[in-house]
Design an enzyme around this catalytic site. Structure first.
Site, PDB file in Angstrom:
ATOM      1  N   LYS A 103      -5.964 -74.133  68.057  1.00 44.91           N
ATOM      2  CA  LYS A 103      -6.170 -75.576  68.059  1.00 44.91           C
ATOM      3  C   LYS A 103      -7.505 -75.860  68.725  1.00 44.91           C
ATOM      4  O   LYS A 103      -7.708 -75.544  69.902  1.00 44.91           O
ATOM      5  CB  LYS A 103      -5.037 -76.263  68.820  1.00 44.91           C
ATOM      6  CG  LYS A 103      -5.197 -77.761  68.874  1.00 44.91           C
ATOM      7  CD  LYS A 103      -3.925 -78.423  69.338  1.00 44.91           C
ATOM      8  CE  LYS A 103      -4.108 -79.901  69.487  1.00 44.91           C
ATOM      9  NZ  LYS A 103      -2.883 -80.554  69.946  1.00 44.91           N
ATOM     10  N   ARG A 135      -4.384 -90.074  68.183  1.00 47.09           N
ATOM     11  CA  ARG A 135      -4.220 -90.527  69.580  1.00 47.09           C
ATOM     12  C   ARG A 135      -3.986 -92.027  69.621  1.00 47.09           C
ATOM     13  O   ARG A 135      -3.254 -92.538  70.466  1.00 47.09           O
ATOM     14  CB  ARG A 135      -5.449 -90.125  70.403  1.00 47.09           C
ATOM     15  CG  ARG A 135      -5.503 -88.611  70.599  1.00 47.09           C
ATOM     16  CD  ARG A 135      -6.722 -88.156  71.386  1.00 47.09           C
ATOM     17  NE  ARG A 135      -6.819 -86.697  71.368  1.00 47.09           N
ATOM     18  CZ  ARG A 135      -7.886 -86.019  71.734  1.00 47.09           C
ATOM     19  NH1 ARG A 135      -8.960 -86.654  72.164  1.00 47.09           N
ATOM     20  NH2 ARG A 135      -7.882 -84.707  71.686  1.00 47.09           N
ATOM     21  N   LYS A 138     -10.325 -82.474  76.278  1.00 49.65           N
ATOM     22  CA  LYS A 138      -9.331 -81.398  76.346  1.00 49.65           C
ATOM     23  C   LYS A 138      -9.981 -80.016  76.246  1.00 49.65           C
ATOM     24  O   LYS A 138      -9.338 -79.038  75.872  1.00 49.65           O
ATOM     25  CB  LYS A 138      -8.289 -81.606  75.247  1.00 49.65           C
ATOM     26  CG  LYS A 138      -7.543 -82.940  75.353  1.00 49.65           C
ATOM     27  CD  LYS A 138      -6.339 -83.021  74.405  1.00 49.65           C
ATOM     28  CE  LYS A 138      -5.568 -84.326  74.608  1.00 49.65           C
ATOM     29  NZ  LYS A 138      -4.354 -84.403  73.772  1.00 49.65           N
ATOM     30  N   GLU A 176      -6.241 -65.452  70.322  1.00 51.32           N
ATOM     31  CA  GLU A 176      -5.145 -66.402  70.548  1.00 51.32           C
ATOM     32  C   GLU A 176      -3.932 -66.036  69.696  1.00 51.32           C
ATOM     33  O   GLU A 176      -2.803 -66.002  70.171  1.00 51.32           O
ATOM     34  CB  GLU A 176      -5.592 -67.835  70.199  1.00 51.32           C
ATOM     35  CG  GLU A 176      -6.455 -68.530  71.246  1.00 51.32           C
ATOM     36  CD  GLU A 176      -5.634 -68.980  72.458  1.00 51.32           C
ATOM     37  OE1 GLU A 176      -4.421 -68.765  72.500  1.00 51.32           O
ATOM     38  OE2 GLU A 176      -6.252 -69.542  73.385  1.00 51.32           O
ATOM     39  N   LYS A 203      -5.648 -75.723  63.314  1.00 52.83           N
ATOM     40  CA  LYS A 203      -5.833 -77.174  63.393  1.00 52.83           C
ATOM     41  C   LYS A 203      -7.153 -77.511  64.055  1.00 52.83           C
ATOM     42  O   LYS A 203      -7.443 -76.894  65.086  1.00 52.83           O
ATOM     43  CB  LYS A 203      -4.672 -77.720  64.219  1.00 52.83           C
ATOM     44  CG  LYS A 203      -4.694 -79.177  64.514  1.00 52.83           C
ATOM     45  CD  LYS A 203      -3.488 -79.509  65.332  1.00 52.83           C
ATOM     46  CE  LYS A 203      -3.499 -80.934  65.760  1.00 52.83           C
ATOM     47  NZ  LYS A 203      -2.433 -81.209  66.688  1.00 52.83           N
ATOM     48  N   SER A 250      -5.460 -86.290  61.504  1.00 53.71           N
ATOM     49  CA  SER A 250      -5.619 -87.725  61.292  1.00 53.71           C
ATOM     50  C   SER A 250      -7.053 -88.128  60.938  1.00 53.71           C
ATOM     51  O   SER A 250      -7.262 -88.985  60.077  1.00 53.71           O
ATOM     52  CB  SER A 250      -5.164 -88.461  62.549  1.00 53.71           C
ATOM     53  OG  SER A 250      -5.888 -88.000  63.677  1.00 53.71           O
ATOM     54  N   TYR A 289      -0.791 -86.166  56.139  1.00 56.55           N
ATOM     55  CA  TYR A 289      -0.325 -87.547  56.061  1.00 56.55           C
ATOM     56  C   TYR A 289      -0.282 -88.035  54.610  1.00 56.55           C
ATOM     57  O   TYR A 289       0.206 -89.116  54.340  1.00 56.55           O
ATOM     58  CB  TYR A 289      -1.229 -88.451  56.912  1.00 56.55           C
ATOM     59  CG  TYR A 289      -1.235 -88.026  58.371  1.00 56.55           C
ATOM     60  CD1 TYR A 289      -0.218 -88.413  59.235  1.00 56.55           C
ATOM     61  CD2 TYR A 289      -2.224 -87.165  58.871  1.00 56.55           C
ATOM     62  CE1 TYR A 289      -0.191 -88.003  60.546  1.00 56.55           C
ATOM     63  CE2 TYR A 289      -2.211 -86.732  60.186  1.00 56.55           C
ATOM     64  CZ  TYR A 289      -1.192 -87.156  61.022  1.00 56.55           C
ATOM     65  OH  TYR A 289      -1.165 -86.723  62.321  1.00 56.55           O
TER      66      TYR A 289
HETATM   67  C1  PBG Z   1      -1.034 -83.404  70.805  1.00 52.40           C
HETATM   68  C2  PBG Z   1      -1.346 -83.430  69.375  1.00 52.40           C
HETATM   69  C3  PBG Z   1      -2.528 -83.908  68.803  1.00 52.40           C
HETATM   70  C4  PBG Z   1      -2.348 -83.835  67.429  1.00 52.40           C
HETATM   71  C5  PBG Z   1      -1.081 -83.312  67.189  1.00 52.40           C
HETATM   72  N1  PBG Z   1      -0.479 -83.044  68.408  1.00 52.40           N
HETATM   73  C6  PBG Z   1      -3.733 -84.497  69.396  1.00 52.40           C
HETATM   74  C7  PBG Z   1      -4.439 -83.890  70.514  1.00 52.40           C
HETATM   75  O1  PBG Z   1      -4.314 -82.688  70.785  1.00 52.40           O
HETATM   76  O2  PBG Z   1      -5.142 -84.633  71.179  1.00 52.40           O
HETATM   77  C8  PBG Z   1      -3.353 -84.287  66.430  1.00 52.40           C
HETATM   78  C9  PBG Z   1      -2.876 -84.534  65.061  1.00 52.40           C
HETATM   79  C10 PBG Z   1      -3.787 -85.347  64.235  1.00 52.40           C
HETATM   80  O3  PBG Z   1      -4.915 -85.689  64.620  1.00 52.40           O
HETATM   81  O4  PBG Z   1      -3.350 -85.671  63.136  1.00 52.40           O
HETATM   82  N2  PBG Z   1      -0.737 -82.222  71.405  1.00 52.40           N
END
Ligand code: PBG
Length: 326
Positions: free
Chosen positions: A201, A211, A224, A240, A255, A281, A319
């Site tokens: 990730k 968010r 983060k 990882e 992701k 997203s 989505y």
């Molecule tokens: C949180 C999480 C996130 C997403 C899924 N789980 C956001 C982040 O890590 O800040 C993002 C999914 C998306 O953007 O569609 N752990």
């Protein structure tokens, strides 16, 4: 590998008719390849739109049937649940994550009661929808604590699994969480519950609309980068994954999606494990704005989804899952 040459060899020959193109197509897309994310919100009879994500809504639990029923009808194998937690319920420890009556737990119970095992449920393991600072772990003096966070995440995972969640998906990027969660699940006789590790990730700018959807955007302090991966890196993703495979994950998530097709391929080639892609997203909103402005065709959606299949993904969290016609 070239087996002939022009003019006796003409690659356009097999492209001439639709039937012929279908005959030689290397990848395909069906609803079985898709996972639908669903946002939950408190209240009754609510279907609330999300500004940054056109056509995506937050549903109150009593309205879940409309979206889950449709997903089952289409043959979508799994939904992913995400909560919009009231700010009042957030604290610095993300305590609401461990409330057996939180939105996620009630959502799982509702779907399992009504639809049994007609559709799988996957849930994020991370604290960000529940913390007052918007981070996935515990925050102390500007640091995200790893081992202390693991204890809470493990409890969160066991709670969700006990409620009926089929696939536990840690998306927090703490070190060592997969092993701990697997052990705790097994200890609680939850041996059949699967783990889908968000092993790769990246710390990405493409999570913004999500968010906003879960209400953590304005709260997030800093970024983060101390736990999510640097997007300049590729080999590190294999490290990882190898750790999480050893710790017992059943599947791997990469992701975001489209900017990371190279990573999907690399992980798939190396580990021969189910790899899933998350078209996040920001990717969704970007494509949607092109379609809404008529710069892009609707067919562009399928093209992006097929790219994940080509790279080696077994399925895709998107989505678009219940919006496209396949
Ligand atoms: C949180 C999480 C996130 C997403 C899924 N789980 C956001 C982040 O890590 O800040 C993002 C999914 C998306 O953007 O569609 N752990």
């Amino acid at each position: 590998m070239i087996t002939g040459k022009y003019p006796s060899l003409r690659l356009r020959r097999s492209r001439k008719y639709a039937w012929s193109r279908r005959l030689v197509q290397e990848n395909s897309l069906s609803y079985s390849d898709l996972i639908l994310p669903i946002f939950l919100i408190e209240g009754k009879n609510k279907k609330e739109s999300i500004k940054s994500m056109p056509n995506i809504f937050r549903y109150s639990i009593d309205k879940l049937s409309s979206v889950v029923g449709k997903a089952i009808k289409k043959g979508i194998p799994m939904v992913a649940l995400f909560p919009y937690t009231n700010t009042k319920k957030k604290d610095e420890y993300g305590s609401e994550a461990l409330n057996p009556d939180n939105l996620i737990c009630r959502g799982i119970k509702f779907i399992k009661k009504k639809y049994k095992n007609k559709i799988g449920i996957m849930c994020d393991v991370a604290l960000d929808p529940y913390t007052s600072h918007g981070h996935d772990g515990l925050l102390k003096k500007g640091n995200i604590l790893n081992d202390e966070t693991l204890d809470i995440l493990t409890k969160q995972a066991v709670l969700q699994a006990k409620m009926g969640c089929d696939v536990i998906a840690p998306s927090d990027m703490m070190d060592g969480r997969i092993g701990k969660i697997r052990k705790a699940l097994d200890k609680n006789n939850l041996n059949d519950v699967q783990i889908l590790s968000y092993a790769v990730k990246f710390s990405s700018s493409f999570y913004g609309p999500f968010r906003d959807a879960v209400g953590s955007k304005k709260l997030l302090k800093g970024d983060k980068k101390t736990y999510q991966m640097d997007f300049r890196n590729s080999d590190e993703s294999l490290r990882e994954v190898s750790l999480d495979v050893k710790e017992g994950t059943d599947m791997i998530m990469v992701k975001p999606g489209m900017p990371y097709l190279d990573i999907i391929k690399k992980v798939k080639d190396k580990f021969k494990i189910p790899v899933l892609a998350y078209q996040v997203s920001g990717e969704y909103s970007l494509i949607m704005s092109g379609i809404n402005k008529k710069i892009l065709d609707k067919a562009s959606i399928k093209e992006t989804l097929i790219s994940f299949k080509r790279a080696g993904a077994s399925s895709i969290v998107t989505y678009f899952a219940d919006q496209i016609d396949l």
